[in-house]
Design a protein around this motif. Structure first.
Motif, PDB file in Angstrom:
ATOM      1  N   LYS A 252      -7.128  -4.856   8.613  1.00 29.22           N
ATOM      2  CA  LYS A 252      -7.174  -5.537   7.322  1.00 29.22           C
ATOM      3  C   LYS A 252      -8.141  -4.862   6.351  1.00 29.22           C
ATOM      4  O   LYS A 252      -8.021  -5.038   5.131  1.00 29.22           O
ATOM      5  CB  LYS A 252      -7.549  -7.007   7.502  1.00 29.22           C
ATOM      6  N   MET A 255      -6.355  -2.897   3.654  1.00 31.83           N
ATOM      7  CA  MET A 255      -5.430  -3.575   2.746  1.00 31.83           C
ATOM      8  C   MET A 255      -6.013  -3.755   1.348  1.00 31.83           C
ATOM      9  O   MET A 255      -7.221  -3.919   1.178  1.00 31.83           O
ATOM     10  CB  MET A 255      -5.051  -4.940   3.309  1.00 31.83           C
ATOM     11  N   GLU A 257      -5.101  -5.922  -2.613  1.00 37.69           N
ATOM     12  CA  GLU A 257      -4.666  -7.269  -2.992  1.00 37.69           C
ATOM     13  C   GLU A 257      -3.153  -7.447  -2.873  1.00 37.69           C
ATOM     14  O   GLU A 257      -2.669  -8.513  -2.466  1.00 37.69           O
ATOM     15  CB  GLU A 257      -5.135  -7.586  -4.416  1.00 37.69           C
ATOM     16  N   ILE A 260      -2.240  -8.080   0.702  1.00 35.49           N
ATOM     17  CA  ILE A 260      -2.611  -9.435   1.136  1.00 35.49           C
ATOM     18  C   ILE A 260      -1.539 -10.444   0.736  1.00 35.49           C
ATOM     19  O   ILE A 260      -1.153 -11.317   1.526  1.00 35.49           O
ATOM     20  CB  ILE A 260      -3.981  -9.828   0.552  1.00 35.49           C
ATOM     21  N   GLU A 261      -1.015 -10.318  -0.471  1.00 35.29           N
ATOM     22  CA  GLU A 261       0.046 -11.228  -0.918  1.00 35.29           C
ATOM     23  C   GLU A 261       1.340 -10.996  -0.159  1.00 35.29           C
ATOM     24  O   GLU A 261       2.004 -11.948   0.265  1.00 35.29           O
ATOM     25  CB  GLU A 261       0.281 -11.046  -2.427  1.00 35.29           C
TER      26      GLU A 261
END
Length: 305
Positions: A252, A255, A257, A260-261
């Motif tokens: 993670k 990653m 933004e 993440i979505e």
């Protein structure tokens, strides 16, 4: 072209919940999808240690895969197959070709792949009837497995199927049969064997090299043929086998933004991808017109592969 999709109500709940007493051996996922407690062989899903008829073959598959999936190999494959000069055909024609492929890495299923595609798509369609892009994503997510067929280069299964993972940084211990990475040339390379390796915090998964296989190939096909699928659909196609991320929470730190979505949709999808593997048969001719209409909406009539 930008397509806006409504985000579902994501609530962190337990992965599964038990149904009524009458169905105490069944499980329910988002939207009411009923899940079997065992796979086609009578074992729990993704159990790589259970003594099943496929255990030894699956481990041998991952031993070879982990040894060979290196940064150099991935770069060569992406350069070669990114040309999209092997075959020209429609999405549906490619779907039909998957009748010739059985995934050696899968401990849960030994059915031809076209059955799994339709099982997954129809299960999602039932629970998310308005998300046509997601139904189509489910239908095509495994089409890259045609890499195993002669017309597409006849790559060995270890370069086509199985869980995927980043190369160019340390192999996380959550990856199935992690011990076999010790023979990978990148394992002892100081440029590649640290937490970040050749990457940086929040660089975005789009900038990360993933082990080569059907996921990355189908992503290249969709992008190279100007598919209008939303970014969440492309994310699902590219990372649906990235179990270290969406099941174990590893990597993670790479990653951004957008990742993440999109991961929210991938977690929705994965439940159907994994648990819809069953002996339930789909009437192909009955559902075919619906999926042809979706293909026409998001893809050209003929694609370069």
């Amino acid at each position: 072209m930008t397509i806006l999709i409504e985000q579902p109500e994501f609530v962190e709940v337990e992965e599964e919940k038990v149904c009524s007493e009458e169905n105490e051996n069944e499980l329910v996922l988002d939207g009411g999808f009923v899940v079997p407690t065992t796979n086609a062989f009578g074992h729990t899903f993704r159990d790589y240690d259970v003594n099943s008829e496929r255990k030894d073959g699956v481990e041998e598959f991952y031993r070879i895969q982990h040894i060979n999936q290196s940064v150099d190999f991935v770069k060569r494959m992406r350069e070669e197959y990114g040309k999209l000069d092997k075959v020209e055909m429609s999405i549906w024609e490619c779907c039909e070709l998957l009748n010739e492929v059985v995934d050696e890495s899968d401990p849960d299923l030994d059915e031809p792949q076209i059955e799994h595609l339709l099982q997954t798509a129809e299960a999602i369609r039932k629970d998310y009837p308005k998300e046509g892009w997601l139904h189509l994503t489910a239908l095509i997510h495994d089409l890259g497995k045609v890499l195993h067929l002669p017309a597409f280069g006849e790559l060995p299964q270890w370069a086509v199927v199985g869980d995927t993972f980043p190369v160019g940084c340390a192999f996380d211990e959550s990856i199935v049969h992690h011990k076999h990475f010790q023979e990978n040339p990148d394992y002892s390379n100081p440029a590649y064997n640290t937490k970040y390796g050749i990457y940086s915090e929040g660089c975005g998964l789009n900038n990360v090299l993933m082990s080569w296989g059907h996921d990355d190939y189908m992503f290249l096909v969709a992008k190279g043929n100007n598919s209008t699928l939303p970014s969440a659909g492309l994310f699902i196609i590219r990372y649906h086998s990235f179990y270290a991320l969406h099941r174990a929470g590893a990597y993670k730190h790479l990653m951004n933004e957008d990742d993440i979505e999109n991961l929210k949709w991938l977690k929705v999808f994965n439940k159907y991808d994994l648990y819809s593997k069953s002996k339930v048969r789909i009437d192909v001719e009955k559902v075919k017109p619906y999926y042809l209409s979706l293909i026409e909406k998001y893809f050209p009539a003929k694609l370069r592969w």
